[in-house]
Design an enzyme around this catalytic site. Structure first.
Site, PDB file in Angstrom:
ATOM      1  N   ARG A  94       0.850  -1.243  -0.148  1.00  0.00           N
ATOM      2  CA  ARG A  94      -0.036  -0.049  -0.022  1.00  0.00           C
ATOM      3  C   ARG A  94       0.744   1.075  -0.044  1.00  0.00           C
ATOM      4  NH1 ARG A  94       0.973   2.088   4.757  1.00  0.00           N
ATOM      5  NH2 ARG A  94       1.300   0.687   6.777  1.00  0.00           N
ATOM      6  N   GLY A  96       2.298   4.972   1.810  1.00  0.00           N
ATOM      7  CA  GLY A  96       2.298   5.306   3.292  1.00  0.00           C
ATOM      8  C   GLY A  96       3.375   4.690   3.795  1.00  0.00           C
ATOM      9  N   PHE A 100       0.184   1.809  12.867  1.00  0.00           N
ATOM     10  CA  PHE A 100      -0.081   0.625  13.918  1.00  0.00           C
ATOM     11  C   PHE A 100      -1.596   0.216  13.219  1.00  0.00           C
ATOM     12  CE2 PHE A 100      -2.326  -0.643  17.556  1.00  0.00           C
ATOM     13  CZ  PHE A 100      -1.722  -1.423  18.039  1.00  0.00           C
ATOM     14  N   ALA A 163      -6.254   6.605   9.067  1.00  0.00           N
ATOM     15  CA  ALA A 163      -5.062   6.462   8.184  1.00  0.00           C
ATOM     16  C   ALA A 163      -5.797   6.000   6.957  1.00  0.00           C
ATOM     17  CB  ALA A 163      -4.163   5.714   8.951  1.00  0.00           C
ATOM     18  N   ILE A 164      -5.394   6.562   5.935  1.00  0.00           N
ATOM     19  CA  ILE A 164      -5.538   5.831   4.796  1.00  0.00           C
ATOM     20  C   ILE A 164      -4.104   5.553   3.892  1.00  0.00           C
ATOM     21  CG2 ILE A 164      -6.636   6.413   2.284  1.00  0.00           C
ATOM     22  CD1 ILE A 164      -8.596   8.179   3.641  1.00  0.00           C
ATOM     23  N   GLY A 176      -6.646   0.311   2.264  1.00  0.00           N
ATOM     24  CA  GLY A 176      -7.789   1.171   2.366  1.00  0.00           C
ATOM     25  C   GLY A 176      -7.723   2.067   3.586  1.00  0.00           C
ATOM     26  N   LEU A 177      -8.693   1.841   4.680  1.00  0.00           N
ATOM     27  CA  LEU A 177      -8.452   2.714   5.901  1.00  0.00           C
ATOM     28  C   LEU A 177      -8.299   2.132   7.140  1.00  0.00           C
ATOM     29  CD1 LEU A 177     -11.327   3.290   7.320  1.00  0.00           C
ATOM     30  CD2 LEU A 177     -11.967   4.389   4.994  1.00  0.00           C
ATOM     31  N   CYS A 194       2.635   7.412  10.025  1.00  0.00           N
ATOM     32  CA  CYS A 194       2.610   7.564   8.682  1.00  0.00           C
ATOM     33  C   CYS A 194       3.763   8.689   8.446  1.00  0.00           C
ATOM     34  CB  CYS A 194       1.176   7.993   8.553  1.00  0.00           C
ATOM     35  SG  CYS A 194      -0.174   7.352   8.704  1.00  0.00           S
TER      36      CYS A 194
END
Length: 238
Positions: A94, A96, A100, A163-164, A176-177, A194
């Site tokens: 992903r 980013g 956690f 967070a995404i 995703g999130l 992040c």
């Protein structure tokens, strides 16, 4: 796209790796539905039965785990320190930096076909932010906001609430999130969440002053998902 069915998989509390495995099965199904000769709409899967080509996998991490995206893993010393907390360490495909995942957090992995939806990736990320903002308003948290990159996600002041981090291959989304509901926020003390120096982390429970579990937010989350992504929800399972 109005009324297009999206399959909902409610996993409950499961290990992070299990949620990833279910997600990968959904990605494979979405790709198969787009393959040569495939028809638009529901796809036939091994085992029989037609299921929607698009899915959303919802879970709560059963155990604490630190994950990082494509921007780099922690070095050996940092990894050893994180293992010393008792948490797992997992690399994820992903966008980013390190973050956690753990109990008290809603993980949502939408598997959507952006080409079919004629939706650019940045528009999709904005859609994820919009659905969490709708959820927050439903819960009475009107001060939540989205910020421009690199501050992706949903924020309360200088603290990140959601967070995404997404991946998109052949226009099919994954990951995703992660929305902090009643997460133990002290786990974030061991990292720069992040990769954003000087920013904090918060949760729905902290902001609303009452205990908000993952189960509490599932219904308003799915209502918001339906509105933002213009779909109907299918709970038939896999």
């Amino acid at each position: 796209m109005s009324g297009v069915p999206v399959r909902v998989l409610l996993l409950g509390p499961v290990p992070y790796a299990e949620a990833l495995r279910v997600q990968e099965r959904c990605v494979a199904a979405a790709r198969a539905a787009r393959g040569p000769g495939a028809v638009r709409g529901p796809a036939a899967l091994p085992g029989g039965g037609a299921v929607p080509a698009e899915s959303v996998v919802l879970s709560e991490p059963a155990h604490p785990v630190y994950t990082w995206g494509l921007r780099g893993a922690p070095d050996a010393a940092a990894a050893a320190a994180l293992r010393g907390t008792g948490a797992g360490l997992v690399a994820a495909r992903r966008g980013g930096h390190i973050t956690f995942h753990g109990p008290g957090q809603l993980l949502a992995f939408p598997v959507l076909d952006l080409r079919r939806r004629r939706l650019p990736l940045r528009g999709y990320v904005a859609g994820l932010e919009a659905l969490v903002l709708r959820l927050c308003r439903r819960l009475g948290l009107g001060a939540a906001r989205a910020l421009p990159p690199p501050f992706t996600g949903v924020w309360m002041g200088d603290s990140k609430l959601c967070a995404i981090g997404v991946h998109c291959g052949n226009h099919i989304t994954s990951h995703g999130l992660a929305l902090n509901c009643c997460t133990d926020l002290t786990w974030f003390d061991h990292i720069v969440p992040c990769g954003l120096e000087g920013k904090g982390v918060t949760s729905l429970s902290h902001e609303l002053g009452r205990h908000i579990t993952v189960d509490h937010v599932l219904e308003p989350f799915l209502d918001s998902f339906q509105e933002v992504f213009d779909c109907t929800l299918d709970f038939s399972g896999d």
